[in-house]
Scaffold this motif. Structure first.
Motif, short mmCIF file in Angstrom:
data_model
loop_
_atom_site.label_atom_id
_atom_site.label_comp_id
_atom_site.label_asym_id
_atom_site.label_seq_id
_atom_site.Cartn_x
_atom_site.Cartn_y
_atom_site.Cartn_z
N ALA A 173 35.02 41.90 35.92
CA ALA A 173 36.26 41.70 35.00
C ALA A 173 36.00 42.44 33.86
O ALA A 173 37.14 42.69 33.08
N THR A 174 35.07 43.24 33.80
CA THR A 174 34.92 44.17 32.61
C THR A 174 35.40 45.40 32.90
O THR A 174 35.74 45.76 34.21
N ASP A 175 35.18 46.45 32.02
CA ASP A 175 35.59 47.70 32.27
C ASP A 175 34.48 48.60 33.05
O ASP A 175 33.58 48.95 32.25
N MET A 176 34.42 48.62 34.23
CA MET A 176 33.37 49.19 34.99
C MET A 176 33.78 49.44 36.42
O MET A 176 34.86 48.91 36.78
N GLN A 177 33.17 50.51 37.04
CA GLN A 177 33.24 50.86 38.61
C GLN A 177 32.08 50.59 39.16
O GLN A 177 30.89 50.73 38.80
N PHE A 178 32.36 50.41 40.62
CA PHE A 178 30.88 50.32 41.25
C PHE A 178 31.37 51.00 42.74
O PHE A 178 32.33 50.97 43.25
N VAL A 179 30.21 51.84 43.22
CA VAL A 179 30.42 52.50 44.49
C VAL A 179 29.21 52.00 45.36
O VAL A 179 27.86 51.94 44.99
N GLN A 180 29.24 51.62 46.56
CA GLN A 180 28.23 51.13 47.50
C GLN A 180 28.43 52.11 48.81
O GLN A 180 29.35 52.43 49.25
#
Ligand code: ADP
Ligand code: GLC
Length: 482
Positions: free
Chosen positions: A325-332
């Motif tokens: 919900a916050t301003d972030m990105q995620f890579v898996q």
């Protein structure tokens, strides 16, 4: 010293996880230190094509496997004057789409495949012209080797056999099979009892190694302590407590000739401790490559792992769901249990502008993720050593780790030492605790000076293999003196 290693995977020839990296680097750095080193490992499908220098060693092996005889060949790769890889070539066993399983189902003949590998390692240990003094085996697949050696010493005229050492890379994988598979060892029944290879009526390959090797090592000091307790002992804590005087915890190293931010063929933009600017460029490249909105200012979190229960996938999915919900990105990047793969795919579907999920195994991408991310998540339930947090440190990517095993031994939290802090640690295995750690990372990310301080500490942490190889040398000296 003259050392023969045996392992079911070996970088750069075969790999499903850290075992391959560790044995590949151990062999390389022992040889660099001047020892005579050999490694016994299967010749899997595709290796010959990638390494055309691999040659037949003029060594055929015909071994009893239960009531039948099985033939194989030894092929070699001379890496340097004092480092030889001995490949066991047996296409019926090893030319398959996967090292241990296909479509998430273990091969039904894994006991046979790896008992054969173990017997080949013993055959080489006994007959190689350079006479190894130490045989160092890794994990359950070659756990039977110390017993086979002891048996040949006691009853088959092997006068001065080498000393043996078993390294536990992961106690959760033991190679447990129905007791009928014990016949494949061609050993007498006298070793099949609870103080031998028997485990609740089953045949346990790792237990054979724990009972019969001269010394046992594992891959971090904290994990060495943990596995003597019921919580982490996977029902072998009793055996390990009994053998506590022979049990040593040594942290793995990093091969900095491969895991580097300058001169790395997988990275477009080199960067160093003195100039982080290339890191941001790698981040932008990664966002482009993975189809995420390109923005160097968004904090980017990453994870690369086997998708297994050990790795804390459930709390990671839960915490990300909350934190995205916050301003972030995620890579898996990862593959493994179908349920976890589905979980990540769903996460990416729900947050297409914030999450990228790559299911598969991709060495190059793993370097680019390590370099492009700001933070690396490792919320493992347990972690014997863990290599990715150490790779992350070298890439200036701050690890967020649970306090367990090698994760605790390799990362420094601000609460331990504010001057040297290089990552974020949390204790409780819960979504809440991991989400709180991610929140701390977001606060840290917003403070440029503090972030630089952490990155500086991370990139200057030293886990070079020279030091780890030195520690193994001491173990080998102790063995030779036994
Ligand atoms: P484990 O051995 O338990 O899997 P480690 O952290 O010790 O964990 O080592 C994992 C190794 O495997 C690292 O080198 C990591 O980069 C690599 N790895 C794991 N999954 C993948 C993947 N999907 N693609 C590329 N490399 C991977
Ligand atoms: C195992 C462990 C991992 C360790 C690796 C290399 O796969 O799960 O923690 O780093 O072996 O020793």
């Amino acid at each position: 010293m003259k050392i023969l290693l045996a392992s079911s995977e070996l970088h750069p020839y075969s790999k499903t996880g850290g075992l391959a990296d560790m044995v590949g680097a151990l062999a390389k750095f022992l040889a660099k230190a001047g020892h005579r080193v050999g490694v016994v490992t299967p010749l899997y499908q595709g290796i010959e094509e990638k390494f055309p220098d691999i040659k037949w060693f003029d060594w055929s092996i015909n071994l009893p496997m239960g009531s039948k005889w099985v033939q194989g060949e030894i092929w070699t790769h001379e890496v340097s004057e004092n480092l030889t890889i001995y490949f066991v070539r047996k296409p019926e066993y090893y030319f398959r789409n996967g090292l241990y399983e296909e479509r998430h189902i273990s091969f039904p003949d894994n006991s046979e495949r790896f008992i054969f590998l173990s017997k080949c390692a013993v055959n080489l240990a006994r007959h190689l012209a350079w006479k190894p003094e130490i045989v160092h085996v890794h994990d359950w697949q070659v756990g039977l080797v110390p017993l086979l050696i002891q048996h040949q010493h006691d009853e088959d005229g092997w006068v001065d056999p080498p000393r043996t050492c078993l390294t536990i890379h992961n106690l959760a994988y033991q190679g447990v099979f129905p007791k009928t598979h014990y016949e494949l060892t061609n050993l007498p029944q006298k070793y099949f009892h609870p103080a031998g290879t028997e485990f609740f009526g089953m045949f346990n390959c790792l237990k054979a190694g724990l009972e019969f090797s001269d010394l046992i090592t594992t891959v971090s000091p904290r994990y060495a302590r943990e596995i003597t307790t019921e919580v982490f002992g996977c029902a072998l804590d009793g055996v390990l407590r009994r053998r506590q005087n022979a049990l040593i915890g040594l942290l793995n190293g990093v091969d900095y000739e491969e895991w580097k931010t300058v001169g790395n063929p997988h990275l477009k933009h080199p960067y160093s401790i003195d100039d982080f600017s290339g890191k941001e460029l790698n981040k932008v490249e990664l966002q482009k490559e993975l189809g995420l909105p390109v923005n160097p200012d968004i904090p980017l979190f990453g994870n690369i792992s086997r998708l297994a229960d050990q790795k804390g996938v459930d709390i990671q999915l839960g915490a990300l769901e909350e934190m995205l919900a916050t301003d972030m990105q995620f890579v898996q990047l990862g593959s493994g249990s179908p349920e976890f793969e589905r979980g990540y795919r769903r996460l990416a579907e729900r947050h297409p502008d914030k999450v990228s999920v790559t299911i598969g195994f991709d060495q190059g991408l793993s370097h680019r993720i390590e370099a492009g991310c700001d933070f690396f998540l490792m919320p493992s339930r347990f972690e014997p050593c863990g290599l990715n947090q150490m790779y992350s440190l070298r890439y200036g990517t701050l690890p967020i780790v649970r306090i367990t095993g090698g994760l605790d031994d390799s990362v420094i939290d601000v609460s331990e030492d504010p001057d040297k802090a290089n990552g974020i640690k949390f204790q409780e295995y819960s979504v809440r605790a991991l989400a709180k750690a991610i929140r701390k990372a977001l606060v840290l990310y917003a403070d440029h000076e503090l972030l630089d301080h952490y990155r500086h500490n991370a990139m200057s942490a030293d886990f070079s293999w020279e030091r780890s190889a030195d520690a193994y040398e001491k173990v080998y000296k102790r063995l030779i003196g036994m």
